[in-house]
Scaffold this motif. Structure first.
Motif, PDB file in Angstrom:
ATOM      1  N   PRO A  27       4.103  -3.402 -12.018  1.00  0.00           N
ATOM      2  CA  PRO A  27       4.463  -2.131 -11.392  1.00  0.00           C
ATOM      3  C   PRO A  27       4.480  -2.244  -9.870  1.00  0.00           C
ATOM      4  O   PRO A  27       4.773  -1.278  -9.189  1.00  0.00           O
ATOM      5  CB  PRO A  27       3.340  -1.203 -11.841  1.00  0.00           C
ATOM      6  CG  PRO A  27       2.153  -2.096 -11.940  1.00  0.00           C
ATOM      7  CD  PRO A  27       2.693  -3.439 -12.396  1.00  0.00           C
ATOM      8  N   VAL A  28       4.137  -3.413  -9.335  1.00  0.00           N
ATOM      9  CA  VAL A  28       4.025  -3.608  -7.893  1.00  0.00           C
ATOM     10  C   VAL A  28       4.987  -4.713  -7.476  1.00  0.00           C
ATOM     11  O   VAL A  28       5.077  -5.746  -8.126  1.00  0.00           O
ATOM     12  CB  VAL A  28       2.582  -3.976  -7.500  1.00  0.00           C
ATOM     13  CG1 VAL A  28       2.475  -4.252  -6.013  1.00  0.00           C
ATOM     14  CG2 VAL A  28       1.610  -2.881  -7.925  1.00  0.00           C
ATOM     15  N   GLU A  29       5.679  -4.496  -6.377  1.00  0.00           N
ATOM     16  CA  GLU A  29       6.636  -5.477  -5.857  1.00  0.00           C
ATOM     17  C   GLU A  29       6.378  -5.695  -4.367  1.00  0.00           C
ATOM     18  O   GLU A  29       5.961  -4.766  -3.668  1.00  0.00           O
ATOM     19  CB  GLU A  29       8.072  -4.972  -6.038  1.00  0.00           C
ATOM     20  CG  GLU A  29       8.474  -4.728  -7.483  1.00  0.00           C
ATOM     21  CD  GLU A  29       8.577  -5.997  -8.301  1.00  0.00           C
ATOM     22  OE1 GLU A  29       8.860  -7.061  -7.718  1.00  0.00           O
ATOM     23  OE2 GLU A  29       8.353  -5.925  -9.523  1.00  0.00           O
ATOM     24  N   PRO A  30       6.648  -6.902  -3.853  1.00  0.00           N
ATOM     25  CA  PRO A  30       6.558  -7.109  -2.407  1.00  0.00           C
ATOM     26  C   PRO A  30       7.433  -6.105  -1.665  1.00  0.00           C
ATOM     27  O   PRO A  30       8.521  -5.745  -2.118  1.00  0.00           O
ATOM     28  CB  PRO A  30       7.073  -8.543  -2.227  1.00  0.00           C
ATOM     29  CG  PRO A  30       6.734  -9.204  -3.523  1.00  0.00           C
ATOM     30  CD  PRO A  30       6.958  -8.137  -4.574  1.00  0.00           C
ATOM     31  N   GLY A  31       6.917  -5.623  -0.537  1.00  0.00           N
ATOM     32  CA  GLY A  31       7.633  -4.619   0.252  1.00  0.00           C
ATOM     33  C   GLY A  31       7.103  -3.211   0.045  1.00  0.00           C
ATOM     34  O   GLY A  31       7.368  -2.318   0.860  1.00  0.00           O
ATOM     35  N   GLN A  35      -0.005   2.742  -0.194  1.00  0.00           N
ATOM     36  CA  GLN A  35      -0.031   4.007  -0.929  1.00  0.00           C
ATOM     37  C   GLN A  35       0.724   3.890  -2.252  1.00  0.00           C
ATOM     38  O   GLN A  35       0.270   4.367  -3.284  1.00  0.00           O
ATOM     39  CB  GLN A  35       0.550   5.131  -0.081  1.00  0.00           C
ATOM     40  CG  GLN A  35       0.498   6.485  -0.771  1.00  0.00           C
ATOM     41  CD  GLN A  35       1.075   7.606   0.076  1.00  0.00           C
ATOM     42  OE1 GLN A  35       1.676   7.365   1.115  1.00  0.00           O
ATOM     43  NE2 GLN A  35       0.884   8.828  -0.362  1.00  0.00           N
ATOM     44  N   GLN A  36       1.882   3.247  -2.234  1.00  0.00           N
ATOM     45  CA  GLN A  36       2.656   3.063  -3.462  1.00  0.00           C
ATOM     46  C   GLN A  36       1.900   2.188  -4.465  1.00  0.00           C
ATOM     47  O   GLN A  36       1.951   2.425  -5.674  1.00  0.00           O
ATOM     48  CB  GLN A  36       4.011   2.433  -3.139  1.00  0.00           C
ATOM     49  CG  GLN A  36       4.941   3.366  -2.391  1.00  0.00           C
ATOM     50  CD  GLN A  36       6.186   2.637  -1.898  1.00  0.00           C
ATOM     51  OE1 GLN A  36       6.115   1.525  -1.382  1.00  0.00           O
ATOM     52  NE2 GLN A  36       7.340   3.296  -2.039  1.00  0.00           N
ATOM     53  N   VAL A  37       1.181   1.183  -3.966  1.00  0.00           N
ATOM     54  CA  VAL A  37       0.395   0.303  -4.834  1.00  0.00           C
ATOM     55  C   VAL A  37      -0.725   1.089  -5.508  1.00  0.00           C
ATOM     56  O   VAL A  37      -0.952   0.971  -6.709  1.00  0.00           O
ATOM     57  CB  VAL A  37      -0.186  -0.888  -4.040  1.00  0.00           C
ATOM     58  CG1 VAL A  37      -1.150  -1.694  -4.887  1.00  0.00           C
ATOM     59  CG2 VAL A  37       0.929  -1.765  -3.517  1.00  0.00           C
ATOM     60  N   GLY A  42      -3.560   2.359  -9.361  1.00  0.00           N
ATOM     61  CA  GLY A  42      -4.852   3.021  -9.231  1.00  0.00           C
ATOM     62  C   GLY A  42      -5.688   2.285  -8.192  1.00  0.00           C
ATOM     63  O   GLY A  42      -5.254   1.300  -7.598  1.00  0.00           O
ATOM     64  N   ASN A  43      -6.882   2.768  -7.990  1.00  0.00           N
ATOM     65  CA  ASN A  43      -7.761   2.157  -6.995  1.00  0.00           C
ATOM     66  C   ASN A  43      -8.165   0.761  -7.443  1.00  0.00           C
ATOM     67  O   ASN A  43      -8.550   0.566  -8.598  1.00  0.00           O
ATOM     68  CB  ASN A  43      -9.015   3.005  -6.788  1.00  0.00           C
ATOM     69  CG  ASN A  43      -8.717   4.307  -6.095  1.00  0.00           C
ATOM     70  OD1 ASN A  43      -7.751   4.404  -5.345  1.00  0.00           O
ATOM     71  ND2 ASN A  43      -9.534   5.310  -6.337  1.00  0.00           N
ATOM     72  N   GLY A  77      -0.195  -2.919   5.928  1.00  0.00           N
ATOM     73  CA  GLY A  77      -0.377  -2.323   4.606  1.00  0.00           C
ATOM     74  C   GLY A  77       0.829  -2.482   3.702  1.00  0.00           C
ATOM     75  O   GLY A  77       1.023  -1.701   2.764  1.00  0.00           O
ATOM     76  N   ILE A  78       1.622  -3.524   3.924  1.00  0.00           N
ATOM     77  CA  ILE A  78       2.803  -3.797   3.109  1.00  0.00           C
ATOM     78  C   ILE A  78       2.492  -4.978   2.186  1.00  0.00           C
ATOM     79  O   ILE A  78       1.941  -5.996   2.618  1.00  0.00           O
ATOM     80  CB  ILE A  78       4.031  -4.139   3.988  1.00  0.00           C
ATOM     81  CG1 ILE A  78       4.315  -2.994   4.976  1.00  0.00           C
ATOM     82  CG2 ILE A  78       5.256  -4.461   3.134  1.00  0.00           C
ATOM     83  CD1 ILE A  78       4.660  -1.674   4.339  1.00  0.00           C
ATOM     84  N   VAL A  79       2.874  -4.852   0.922  1.00  0.00           N
ATOM     85  CA  VAL A  79       2.623  -5.908  -0.055  1.00  0.00           C
ATOM     86  C   VAL A  79       3.457  -7.143   0.289  1.00  0.00           C
ATOM     87  O   VAL A  79       4.680  -7.056   0.425  1.00  0.00           O
ATOM     88  CB  VAL A  79       2.961  -5.447  -1.488  1.00  0.00           C
ATOM     89  CG1 VAL A  79       2.819  -6.590  -2.485  1.00  0.00           C
ATOM     90  CG2 VAL A  79       2.089  -4.269  -1.897  1.00  0.00           C
TER      91      VAL A  79
END
Length: 172
Positions: A27-31, A35-37, A42-43, A77-79
């Motif tokens: 559900p997570v992608e670089p960029g 907050q989106q992560v 979740g935490n 704070g960017i993946v």
């Protein structure tokens, strides 16, 4: 006639597909932003500073999981990276006589199991993983009293040795 004989084979194939184990879809992608992560995953259970102004996020798993996910975020704070840390590629980042417990935590997260070997005076952290998508394996990291990795060892998952499903099981 032919259709009737194919129904059991198709039903069996469908049932076997339902038993297959697949890693979860990312559900997570670089960029993405932090907050989106947090919204997607979740935490995190643990947050580590990366030493360059960014952070590393770890979501805890249970001791039996073969997949564990972490995210690396830059100072803004960017993946920059997200993925499964239970892999040979990630394990290879740990260097004997150089990496420390802190390096291992930031690269692989918390272990599936940890124990202390009194005779050798070493602590062992073990990570359960699905090697090459086929083998149920364990990767072991041995630390000296100063917390430095002194030995790395790959082996068969000890659960396979106990539950009777291993290659060497004779039903005893």
């Amino acid at each position: 006639m032919r259709l009737r004989s194919m129904i059991p084979a198709v039903a069996l194939a469908v049932l076997m597909t339902g038993c297959a184990v697949f890693p979860p879809v990312s559900p997570v992608e670089p960029g993405m932003t932090a907050q989106q992560v947090y919204i997607a995953r979740g935490n995190p259970s643990f947050v580590y500073p990366d030493g360059k102004g960014g952070s590393i996020l770890e979501w805890a798993t249970n001791d039996l999981d073969q997949y564990a996910y972490m995210a690396e975020l830059d100072a803004n704070g960017i993946v920059t990276w997200y993925g499964n840390v239970r892999s040979d590629e990630r394990f290879a980042k740990i260097k004997v006589n150089r990496s420390t417990k802190e390096d291992v935590l930031k690269t692989l997260g918390h272990p599936s199991d940890a124990e202390y070997l009194h005779l050798r005076k070493q602590e062992v952290w073990s990570y359960r993983y699905h090697e090459e998508g086929i083998w149920n394996s364990m990767m072991h990291f041995y630390f000296d009293g100063d917390g430095v990795v002194r030995h790395v060892e790959k082996g068969m998952d000890d659960l396979d040795l106990r539950d009777g499903s291993s290659l060497f099981s004779f039903g005893f």
